[in-house]
Design a protein around this motif. Structure first.
Motif, PDB file in Angstrom:
ATOM      1  N   VAL A 287      33.997  82.040  18.637  1.00  0.00           N
ATOM      2  CA  VAL A 287      35.150  82.108  19.525  1.00  0.00           C
ATOM      3  C   VAL A 287      36.353  82.481  18.676  1.00  0.00           C
ATOM      4  CG1 VAL A 287      36.692  80.833  21.060  1.00  0.00           C
ATOM      5  CG2 VAL A 287      34.224  80.442  21.166  1.00  0.00           C
ATOM      6  N   ALA A 288      36.858  83.685  18.857  1.00  0.00           N
ATOM      7  CA  ALA A 288      37.990  84.148  18.064  1.00  0.00           C
ATOM      8  C   ALA A 288      39.299  83.532  18.536  1.00  0.00           C
ATOM      9  CB  ALA A 288      38.083  85.668  18.128  1.00  0.00           C
ATOM     10  N   ASP A 289      39.392  83.277  19.850  1.00  0.00           N
ATOM     11  CA  ASP A 289      40.634  82.772  20.412  1.00  0.00           C
ATOM     12  C   ASP A 289      40.375  82.282  21.831  1.00  0.00           C
ATOM     13  OD1 ASP A 289      43.292  82.144  20.565  1.00  0.00           O
ATOM     14  OD2 ASP A 289      44.013  84.203  20.746  1.00  0.00           O
ATOM     15  N   SER A 290      41.232  81.406  22.317  1.00  0.00           N
ATOM     16  CA  SER A 290      41.166  80.972  23.711  1.00  0.00           C
ATOM     17  C   SER A 290      42.578  80.935  24.270  1.00  0.00           C
ATOM     18  CB  SER A 290      40.498  79.598  23.843  1.00  0.00           C
ATOM     19  OG  SER A 290      41.231  78.600  23.159  1.00  0.00           O
ATOM     20  N   THR A 291      42.696  81.041  25.570  1.00  0.00           N
ATOM     21  CA  THR A 291      44.015  81.131  26.184  1.00  0.00           C
ATOM     22  C   THR A 291      44.794  79.824  26.018  1.00  0.00           C
ATOM     23  OG1 THR A 291      43.045  80.492  28.320  1.00  0.00           O
ATOM     24  CG2 THR A 291      43.344  82.840  27.903  1.00  0.00           C
ATOM     25  N   PRO A 292      46.092  79.917  25.713  1.00  0.00           N
ATOM     26  CA  PRO A 292      46.905  78.706  25.610  1.00  0.00           C
ATOM     27  C   PRO A 292      47.126  78.020  26.950  1.00  0.00           C
ATOM     28  CG  PRO A 292      48.257  80.668  25.345  1.00  0.00           C
ATOM     29  CD  PRO A 292      46.841  81.125  25.343  1.00  0.00           C
ATOM     30  N   GLN A 293      46.967  78.770  28.051  1.00  0.00           N
ATOM     31  CA  GLN A 293      47.109  78.198  29.379  1.00  0.00           C
ATOM     32  C   GLN A 293      45.809  78.374  30.154  1.00  0.00           C
ATOM     33  OE1 GLN A 293      51.448  80.196  29.910  1.00  0.00           O
ATOM     34  NE2 GLN A 293      50.573  79.357  31.776  1.00  0.00           N
ATOM     35  N   PHE A 294      45.443  77.373  30.924  1.00  0.00           N
ATOM     36  CA  PHE A 294      44.311  77.509  31.831  1.00  0.00           C
ATOM     37  C   PHE A 294      44.699  78.494  32.921  1.00  0.00           C
ATOM     38  CE2 PHE A 294      40.393  75.080  31.803  1.00  0.00           C
ATOM     39  CZ  PHE A 294      39.749  75.546  32.934  1.00  0.00           C
ATOM     40  N   GLY A 295      43.796  79.394  33.263  1.00  0.00           N
ATOM     41  CA  GLY A 295      44.066  80.390  34.298  1.00  0.00           C
ATOM     42  C   GLY A 295      43.935  79.772  35.687  1.00  0.00           C
ATOM     43  N   VAL A 296      45.049  79.268  36.217  1.00  0.00           N
ATOM     44  CA  VAL A 296      45.048  78.590  37.510  1.00  0.00           C
ATOM     45  C   VAL A 296      45.269  79.602  38.628  1.00  0.00           C
ATOM     46  CG1 VAL A 296      46.245  76.890  38.941  1.00  0.00           C
ATOM     47  CG2 VAL A 296      45.850  76.435  36.509  1.00  0.00           C
ATOM     48  N   ARG A 297      44.439  79.531  39.660  1.00  0.00           N
ATOM     49  CA  ARG A 297      44.533  80.485  40.761  1.00  0.00           C
ATOM     50  C   ARG A 297      45.280  79.939  41.976  1.00  0.00           C
ATOM     51  NH1 ARG A 297      39.667  81.675  38.168  1.00  0.00           N
ATOM     52  NH2 ARG A 297      39.442  83.895  37.670  1.00  0.00           N
TER      53      ARG A 297
END
Length: 418
Positions: A287-297
């Motif tokens: 895993v090179a990177d993950s989003t700092p924010q959860f992608g909320v819909r």
């Protein structure tokens, strides 16, 4: 529920402005630019150290919703941002959506362009500040309270724009709102309108995968591959590492949001470790990177003076108080979002922008698109500036004057020659 009582305390008022915009996502950015360009003393508040919301914090860099199948409809300030991104080499037109004007951008450049255009417009920006309450008096919002490294601070404003995506200010102010759990199940339909509740996604970037070796194994050993994938799914994982952080939950409940973060990361790492051990081509995957924010819909949506429905969209509804002309990429119709969708039923001096405006669950599936959030942000910012200048409640604003200002700022509202 057991409670404690906090001692009374004095909160310093650090700013008094015409318009305060809570939330620095695409809707809030455009709202603040619009208000400042209209001459309002404007302050934009954002909880993170960067602007852009889901676009930058969740890597939703494919920007949809600019128009219908026939033409572009969202223009004005959102288009000015696209023009600036294009100048910097950070906008790629999506060919399949070319008539609408949709495109793909760069998250880091969007952060900068947002700051650049806000400063040029004369808007002030406050980062690293979490909105924790609304200042209300007799069902009128007088501003907001934030918490940050400087402590607890009050920001007073004649008009507040709730661009928090989840309607946080509306909730704090006591305005009526609904969540996805308030809606009964809708009938199953093909395409875009086939879901009642939307999941949320923790995005990841994976590198170190030898895709040729992995694909060769899958093609030459279909039965073994299927058996491995079945084992992975039994362990709670998924072969699609880029999307396996998708989980269901209530994004406006901190405990559930925490569970979602843990569950999303567990699914991602479970999948990665399994694939490393069992599938050719994944030995060096990471895993090179993950989003700092959860992608909320979806989260909260205000109950406004009008609630936009799917029927309004599919019938191409026009409204006398239309402040955003939109297009449904799913069904091809052009329709209006009325100003009343931005105005809460009973709380004054508060306007909503973005996906927390007053829309039904099916309409939400389209209206939450980034370009449409920018369009409603444009309207909310312009309306807030006009209301502050005239010293009237936003619900009593002269709609003709608002539409005229939006057109002056480049918006398309269905006017002749557009």
């Amino acid at each position: 529920m057991k409670t404690i009582t906090e001692p009374q305390r004095e909160i310093p008022v650090v700013r008094e402005v015409d318009v305060v915009v809570a939330g620095g996502g695409p809707a809030g950015i455009v709202a603040a630019i619009a208000a400042a360009r209209a001459g309002a003393d404007t302050l934009l508040v954002e909880r993170y150290g960067y602007l852009g919301g889901m676009l930058t914090g969740s890597w939703v860099t494919a920007v949809y919703g600019f128009g219908s199948r026939q033409r572009q409809l969202i223009r004005g300030i959102p288009q000015a941002m696209v023009d600036r991104l294009t100048d910097y080499g950070a906008w790629e037109v999506l060919e399949d959506y070319k008539p609408a004007g949709d495109g793909r951008t760069d998250a880091e450049m969007f952060k900068w362009v947002s700051l650049e255009m806000l400063q040029e417009a004369g808007a002030e920006v406050l980062l690293h500040s979490w909105v924790v309450d609304a200042i209300t008096e007799d069902d009128e919002v007088k501003g907001i309270i934030v918490e940050n490294k400087s402590g607890r601070q009050a920001l007073l404003a004649q008009v507040t724009v709730d661009a928090t995506a989840d309607g946080d200010i509306a909730k704090f102010a006591g305005a009526a709102y609904q969540t996805r759990d308030d809606y009964v199940s809708v009938s199953e339909r093909d395409g875009l309108f086939g879901r009642d509740k939307l999941p949320h996604t923790l995005g990841v970037r994976i590198d170190g995968v030898d895709t040729e070796a992995a694909e060769e194994f899958r093609e030459q050993n279909p039965e073994q591959y299927a058996e491995l994938m079945a084992q992975l799914e039994q362990q709670g994982g998924s072969p699609d590492l880029g999307a396996c952080g998708t989980v269901d939950g209530d994004a406006v409940d901190a405990w559930d949001l925490t569970r979602m973060e843990i569950e999303g990361r567990t699914k991602i790492m479970t999948s990665l470790l399994f694939l490393r051990e069992n599938l050719p081509g994944y030995a060096s995957a990471r895993v090179a990177d993950s989003t700092p924010q959860f992608g909320v819909r979806e989260g909260r949506r205000i109950v406004g003076e009008y609630t936009l429905t799917r029927e309004d969209m599919t019938q191409g509804k026009k409204f006398d108080d239309g402040i955003c002309r939109c297009g449904s990429s799913a069904e091809g119709e052009e329709y209006d979002i009325p100003y009343r969708c931005l105005v809460t039923e009973k709380v004054d001096n508060l306007l909503a922008a973005g996906r927390c405006i007053s829309i039904g669950p099916e309409a939400h599936l389209s209206v939450r698109a980034i370009a449409l959030c920018m369009g409603t942000g444009h309207a909310a910012g312009a309306a807030a500036a006009l209301a502050a200048r005239a010293k009237v409640k936003p619900r009593n604003l002269d709609i003709a004057q608002l539409r005229e200002l939006l057109i002056q700022q480049g918006a398309y509202l269905g006017q002749p020659g557009g």
